[in-house]
Write an enzyme that holds these catalytic residues in place. Structure first.
Site, mmCIF file in Angstrom:
data_model
loop_
_atom_site.group_PDB
_atom_site.id
_atom_site.type_symbol
_atom_site.label_atom_id
_atom_site.label_comp_id
_atom_site.label_asym_id
_atom_site.label_seq_id
_atom_site.Cartn_x
_atom_site.Cartn_y
_atom_site.Cartn_z
ATOM 1 N N ASP A 72 0.867 -1.176 0.000
ATOM 2 C CA ASP A 72 0.000 0.000 0.000
ATOM 3 C C ASP A 72 0.909 1.233 0.000
ATOM 4 O O ASP A 72 2.103 1.129 0.294
ATOM 5 C CB ASP A 72 -0.881 -0.055 1.250
ATOM 6 N N GLU A 76 -4.723 20.230 2.750
ATOM 7 C CA GLU A 76 -5.383 21.500 3.088
ATOM 8 C C GLU A 76 -4.953 21.980 4.459
ATOM 9 O O GLU A 76 -4.725 23.162 4.676
ATOM 10 C CB GLU A 76 -6.899 21.314 3.053
ATOM 11 N N LYS A 110 -7.464 27.641 -6.439
ATOM 12 C CA LYS A 110 -6.216 26.870 -6.350
ATOM 13 C C LYS A 110 -6.469 25.503 -6.965
ATOM 14 O O LYS A 110 -7.564 24.938 -6.836
ATOM 15 C CB LYS A 110 -5.736 26.745 -4.907
ATOM 16 N N ARG A 167 4.444 17.916 -3.968
ATOM 17 C CA ARG A 167 3.083 17.990 -4.511
ATOM 18 C C ARG A 167 2.757 19.464 -4.760
ATOM 19 O O ARG A 167 2.720 20.260 -3.824
ATOM 20 C CB ARG A 167 2.088 17.384 -3.520
ATOM 21 N N THR A 177 -2.439 1.057 -4.693
ATOM 22 C CA THR A 177 -3.000 2.123 -3.864
ATOM 23 C C THR A 177 -4.301 2.640 -4.434
ATOM 24 O O THR A 177 -4.529 2.570 -5.645
ATOM 25 C CB THR A 177 -1.979 3.286 -3.733
ATOM 26 N N GLY A 178 -5.134 3.150 -3.564
ATOM 27 C CA GLY A 178 -6.375 3.795 -4.007
ATOM 28 C C GLY A 178 -6.168 5.265 -4.306
ATOM 29 O O GLY A 178 -7.094 5.966 -4.692
ATOM 30 N N ASP A 179 -4.936 5.743 -4.144
ATOM 31 C CA ASP A 179 -4.651 7.166 -4.338
ATOM 32 C C ASP A 179 -4.587 7.507 -5.828
ATOM 33 O O ASP A 179 -4.578 6.651 -6.692
ATOM 34 C CB ASP A 179 -3.313 7.507 -3.673
ATOM 35 N N LYS A 191 -6.915 -5.085 -5.530
ATOM 36 C CA LYS A 191 -5.609 -5.348 -4.935
ATOM 37 C C LYS A 191 -5.413 -6.852 -4.751
ATOM 38 O O LYS A 191 -4.368 -7.415 -5.104
ATOM 39 C CB LYS A 191 -5.490 -4.644 -3.572
#
Length: 1249
Positions: free
Chosen positions: A449, A550, A614, A647, A727-729, A867
């Protein structure tokens, strides 16, 4: 690098940012997307009537009415005519045994093992007088010891499960019974009960939120146990229940009927309706509190139990518990079967020999007549069973229990390893299973993960660019660059977060001077354009961000003097340096994965209207005004930040006239109330206002890796272990982390979903065009997907994964078949569908082959089941040993599917840990688990098994040679008690200690030389070749042990003139030679000597002589004359020097060839381990020198551009909640003086399922 995406193909393929739920998608969901695929029937063919699907809403729950759920219509057949309610109770059960079932069930499970069952059958045979050649106790005693030790171990494991179940089932909560709330245990909760929960309580079942102490029945929950995320989610009760169900009496009179979907494992979906007072109210997931979550920031709430116990979503998501076995286990079983076949063949040969011997000699010798008139064949048959009993020790009964003891010890070493202990969280490593240790030394693929496993999921504001100027590197207040700076002192800002570190003093000076308007606007935007919630807690301000990104941005703004204080439904208040300002919020345009940006429209105190925005540079640059400045310099800065794997996020603004806003606002309100495709309508309206933007700058956030991740990945790669990230990202985020952790490098050629699909389609087309080459059953030709030189990597999203593996199409075909009421014609070779199951399987094999050619594979936006499917594919088609590592509930399926499952503990809930085989707190400990403990465990187990088989063959085959001189009569060569105790006492301890303690090199050298891990992957230390070497070694040793004493006894005269050539003296000499030989042989194979090993070898020999002299004494013969018949044999034989010389000669000739072979092998054909051992001292000194001069390596900038598309969580923010006004508290009073209490709770983002 090939990083450009084919836009034309991408538009036809799946959306990279959407996480597919193919594993649990309902036909209703697919129907929407597949209606256009259903082809109309040909003209003239009557169309079948549309099929009426049975409603899925058939789960009914009635509030405060327990008898309702036991009505006959809700009963289901359990067994024969016994019926049971379809509604589960809330008690959970993970244990296997109870008081009544333990003995029978455990015996049944143990007797399923072939060896145990074999020895039970042997025991029964020994009770038959005609064929029994050994007393029954020679088998019974070892069998009872083996079954007893294993039973005790199983009992201890099951008692731990009992304790865990009892702890969970006996948790307390308040349940509404008989009109009032009463304390009750979780196990007694039933469907339809109303439950009251307090702050920090765990939720005991899946419940419908009725009301809470917060305004509008808002309830905050932490879902760490459920999906791995620690940032808070909000749930909301229906308005009608919020208004009418606040008091106990109102709740007691509540009698609504809930109709909803049946229990399932969808964590992101719930559909139902509530019928109350003749009104129907829709229910969705936002109204549900799921078991495993924890109530936060809510003093009290009430819920109605919808699903209990095994029906809850967390239990349904547990996946099937798979019984895991190691490769060595499987090999060991096959070898036991091989030994059994050899035993039968040897016994059959000796039985045939006895038949011929009796015909030729036995029947003619009057002195051998036993009073039985059996023929030669009958006697041969009895002899066969007699030799099965005599030679039974070829099948080692104590093998399995010895293996269990070794594994238990190795598990304890893992638990006790202080170098895998994480002091910050007080988390030790833990081996949660004792059956898989040696498999840790054979891992070929690791599936990891990302969030919380490779990364800390703690975002830090590192750098920024404002109006074309970069900030973030160490500088003085005057802007002079420094090699090594010191963090900014925030003492001038009373509201600053003291944990926040920034190295650029010039930016602070610029902001404080208020001369740089761009810098002021930059941080004002960060403090205003967000969806962060602020709450008052014990007089403190606490930030709750939808994502840690954030939170990091708002915290940065706070430290630079722009502090977000509070918000209402239509205002935001911030402190700008020393002045407080309130802005009217006209609209909040929230982030989603399609927009990749968020905007806010504010009315300033002076009446000016401005839009702040943004978002990702890819979408922001498309919407910039032609007059916007610093575009090129900002682009260069973005490239620079991206090379550092930060990022990135662009910030911009736009001034809006009142007329322009009024016209847009009308369209916005119309889009908000439309009932058809509301999201698309809102997106179109947002597009109209988000244009002609003016660029301010960009931020760069670091998603910090866990300590030691790049080094661990590099070391594992040297051990030839391939690492895949699942990953789920988002794709861009996952790619960024891939670079920062050195999984991806700049010299890699990266292939995305479109490229992969195209290559696989070409291979599929070739297969269809040339079926003879790829015919079924024929070994497919070796043809590389990437023949060009260089490293390759795959980055593939869940949508493309489904597309490539035909997962979605399978369901669509099933749906189409059902809707048309007939089987569709076979697919044409031109369409993208598989023509049959074989073609689908070949496609999967192609994908696995392609992925395995690559240095790195990253699968992003994948569901938990995907997965697990990826892991299954590699296991199935590569026959490789796999390891999965994760930290959240979304990793449970993957952890259970892999051969080894590892849970990261101490970060995000415990569900992954509870389902894992091993757990620890940091990813970096994985290298020690595999390269040290795994390798040692594998080497020890292989050495143990090789020697165990050898010593049993050497022991048993003496009977075989003796048979040639005893008329094949099933006569034993040893004393009965020696046969009984040989494997228990005389030869077990030294080999057991080698299996527990041996190590060829120490832990530091194991980590320094990862190549030492390769023999485990290749399985070279224990296989059929090693087994047959042990067999022939045993045959050779048994030959020496029998024939040298036999020759010595042939014509012998003792010192007293008597010939000691009797059977009992011969048995003593062979037994003594055997004990010396096997114990000295294990000494030769021991690499790591300790006092315990030395004591075990000498102690085993001493124990043998001590017990033998006792058993051969006259005293014990007087007490048990039938059982102890070797009276005085040992003392009589061993007082003859001639026989001691015979024993020495036998042992010497047995060991000499082994010593010579080992010497030649290590001198002429040394292994990697032999080389390291030879230079051990030199390497240890080098390691000490390295540790002294070790310094942190400087960061090296890359050459290519890569950046995250959007430094936000890929879930929606809190915009809907803010706009509704339902979460808004009264504005907290601003405290005078230093406010150290304003802080941000660091939120750990994890993959949203």
């Amino acid at each position: 690098m090939n990083r450009q995406r084919a836009e034309s193909e991408a538009s036809l393929g799946p959306d990279d940012d959407v996480m597919p739920y193919s594993d649990d998608e309902t036909d209703d969901e697919l129907a929407v997307s597949t209606d256009d695929e259903v082809e109309p029937p040909p003209p003239g063919v009557p169309q079948p009537p549309p099929e009426v699907r049975p409603s899925e809403i058939n789960w009914k729950v009635k509030a405060n009415d327990r008898p309702y759920h036991h009505l006959p219509e809700f009963q289901k057949k359990e067994f024969l005519c016994i019926k049971k309610s379809r509604y589960s109770g809330n008690a959970i059960k993970t244990y296997k045994y109870n008081v009544l079932t333990f003995i029978p069930l455990n015996l049944y499970e143990q007797l399923k093992r072939a060896a145990n069952l074999y020895f039970l059958a042997l025991l029964i045979l020994q009770l038959i007088p005609d064929i029994s050649t050994l007393p029954w106790y020679t088998t019974l005693i070892p069998l009872v010891v083996v079954l007893g030790v294993t039973a005790i171990k199983d009992l201890v494991d099951d008692l731990a499960r009992h304790r865990m179940d009892k702890e969970i089932n006996n948790r307390k909560c308040e349940v509404l019974l008989d009109g009032r709330f009463q304390e009750s245990k979780w196990m007694n909760i039933q469907v339809g009960d109303v439950v009251r929960l307090k702050k920090n309580n765990f939720i005991p079942a899946d419940m419908l939120l009725l009301s809470s102490s917060n305004p509008n029945s808002l309830c905050y929950v932490e879902t760490a146990e459920l999906d791995g995320e620690t940032n808070l989610k909000f749930k909301m009760g229906l308005r009608v229940t919020d208004e009418r169900l606040q008091r106990e009496r109102q709740l007691a009179e509540f009698n609504a009927l809930i109709e909803c979907e049946e229990p399932n494992n969808r964590l992101d979906k719930f559909t139902g309706t509530m019928l109350w007072q003749r009104e129907r109210y829709p229910l969705d997931l936002d109204n549900m509190l799921l078991r495993g979550c924890k109530i936060r920031n809510t003093e009290e709430c009430h819920g109605l139990v919808i699903f209990a116990g095994a029906d809850t979503k967390i239990m349904r998501n547990g996946g099937k518990t798979r019984f895991k076995r190691t490769k060595i286990d499987e090999l060991m079983n096959y070898m036991v079967y091989t030994i059994f076949v050899l035993l039968v063949l040897v016994a059959a040969g000796l039985a045939i020999g006895h038949t011929f011997w009796y015909e030729e000699i036995g029947s003619q010798a009057w002195y051998l007549y036993d009073g039985k008139d059996h023929g030669a064949s009958h006697r041969g048959f009895l002899s066969f069973w007699g030799y099965i009993i005599v030679l039974n020790t070829m099948v080692p009964i104590s093998l399995y229990v010895s293996v269990e003891v070794i594994r238990l010890g190795q598990s304890k070493f893992i638990n006790w390893d202080l170098q895998m202990y994480f002091p910050e969280k007080d988390t030790p490593s833990k081996a949660r299973t004792t059956t898989l240790n040696e498999q840790l030394g054979q891992i070929e693929y690791i599936f990891s993960d990302k969030t919380g496993t490779l990364t800390q999921n703690v975002m830090q504001f590192k750098k920024c660019t404002i109006a074309g100027r970069n900030y973030g590197d160490p500088t003085t207040a005057e802007g002079v660059p420094l090699d090594r700076g010191r963090p900014v002192d925030w003492s001038w800002n009373q509201l600053a977060d003291r944990k926040f570190q920034f190295m650029d003093h010039s930016l602070v000076a610029s902001v404080r001077s208020k001369k740089d308007k761009d810098a002021t606007e930059f941080f004002k935007l960060l403090s205003l354009c967000h969806t962060v919630m602020v709450e008052q807690k014990d007089g403190d301000l606490v930030y709750q961000a939808a994502s840690p990104d954030e939170g990091a941005l708002v915290t940065a703004a706070r430290n630079f003097g722009f502090v977000f204080l509070c918000r209402t439904q239509d205002t935001i208040t911030i402190r700008e340096m020393d002045q407080e300002a309130t802005y009217e919020m006209l609209a909040l345009l929230d982030f989603n994965s399609d927009r990749k940006r968020m905007s806010i429209i504010l009315k300033f105190p002076n009446g000016r209207i401005r839009l702040y925005c943004k978002g990702a540079d890819t979408v922001i640059y498309e919407r910039l005004s032609p007059n916007s400045r610093h575009k090129d310099t900002t682009q260069n800065s973005l490239d620079s930040f991206a090379n550092e794997t930060l990022r990135t996020l662009c910030l911009c603004y736009k001034d809006i006239s009142t007329n322009e806003y009024d016209a847009w606002s009308r369209k916005h309100k119309e889009a908000q109330v439309t009932m058809v495709d509301r999201d698309a309508a809102l997106d179109r309206v947002y597009e109209e206002i988000e244009n002609n933007l003016m660029l301010i700058g960009a931020t760069a956030i670091e998603d910090k890796l866990q300590d030691g991740v790049p080094e661990t990945i590099a070391k594992l790669a040297k051990a030839d272990i391939k690492i895949w990230v699942l990953t789920g990202d988002k794709k861009e985020t996952a790619e960024n982390i891939g670079f920062s952790c050195s999984l991806l490098t700049d010299d890699m050629h990266i292939h995305y979903g479109e490229d992969i699909n195209e290559k696989l389609s070409v291979r599929q087309a070739n297969r269809r065009n040339d079926p003879s080459t790829y015919s079924r059953g024929r070994k497919k030709p070796v043809e590389l997907f990437f023949p060009e030189p260089g490293k390759n990597a795959l980055i593939i999203t869940g949508g493309w994964l489904n597309e490539i593996l035909y997962e979605k199409k399978k369901k669509r075909r099933r749906l189409r078949l059902r809707r048309l009421g007939k089987r569709p014609a076979p697919s044409s070779p031109q369409d993208g569908q598989p023509m049959n199951d074989w073609e689908k399987e070949m496609r999967q094999i192609d994908f696995v082959d392609m992925a395995c050619e690559c240095e790195a594979v990253i699968c992003c936006r994948v569901t938990p089941k995907q997965k697990a499917n990826v892991v299954s594919l590699v296991k199935k088609y590569k026959k490789a040993v796999t390891l999965s590592i994760g930290d959240g509930a979304n990793d449970v399926n993957m952890i259970k599917t892999a051969d080894i499952g590892v849970g990261i503990s101490g970060q995000e809930g415990m569900q992954a840990v509870m389902s894992s085989d091993y757990s620890f707190a940091q990813f970096r400990y994985l290298q020690r688990l595999l390269l040290v403990h795994g390798r040692w465990s594998y080497i020890r187990m292989c050495k143990f098994l090789r020697f165990f088989f050898f010593k049993n063959f050497a022991f048993t085959l003496v009977h075989f040679w003796y048979a040639f001189f005893s008329g094949y009569s099933s006569q034993v060569a040893y004393e009965d008690w020696f046969i009984t105790l040989y494997n228990l006492f005389y030869s077990s301890l030294p080999v057991l200690l080698v299996g527990l303690l041996d190590q060829d090199v120490n832990d530091k050298l194991s980590l320094k030389f990862p190549k030492l891990y390769l023999p485990g992957q290749q399985g070279t230390m224990f296989n059929y070749r090693n087994f047959f070497i042990s067999l022939f070694h045993g045959i050779f040793t048994s030959l020496i042990i029998f024939f040298i004493p036999y020759g010595a006894f042939l014509q012998t005269m003792g010192q007293d003139g008597e010939a000691p050539s009797d059977y009992q003296s011969f048995a003593v000499v062979t037994a003594s030679s055997l004990v010396f030989t096997v114990n000295l042989q294990i000494s030769l194979d021991t690499s790591y000597w300790t006092f315990v090993n030395c004591f075990a070898v000498l102690g085993s020999i001493a124990l043998y002589f001590g017990i033998m002299f006792d058993l051969h004494s006259a005293g014990i013969h007087v007490i048990f004359p039938a059982a102890f018949t070797f009276t005085g044999a040992a003392s009589n034989a061993l007082r003859q020097p001639y026989l001691w010389l015979t024993i020495i000669l036998t042992v010497g000739i047995s060991l000499l060839p082994v010593i010579c072979i080992q010497f030649l092998h290590k001198t002429i054909w040394p292994s990697e381990g032999d080389r390291v051992q030879r230079n051990r001292k030199k390497y240890e000194m080098e390691l000490e020198a390295e540790e002294k001069r070790k310094k942190r390596p400087a960061f090296q900038r890359g050459q290519r551009s890569r950046r995250s598309a959007y430094a936000f969580s890929h879930s929606r923010g809190y915009a809907d909640l803010i706009a509704s006004g339902q979460s808004i508290r009264r504005r907290p009073p601003v405290r005078a003086g230093p406010q150290e209490s304003i802080r941000e709770i660091p939120q750990r983002e994890a993959e949203n399922i």
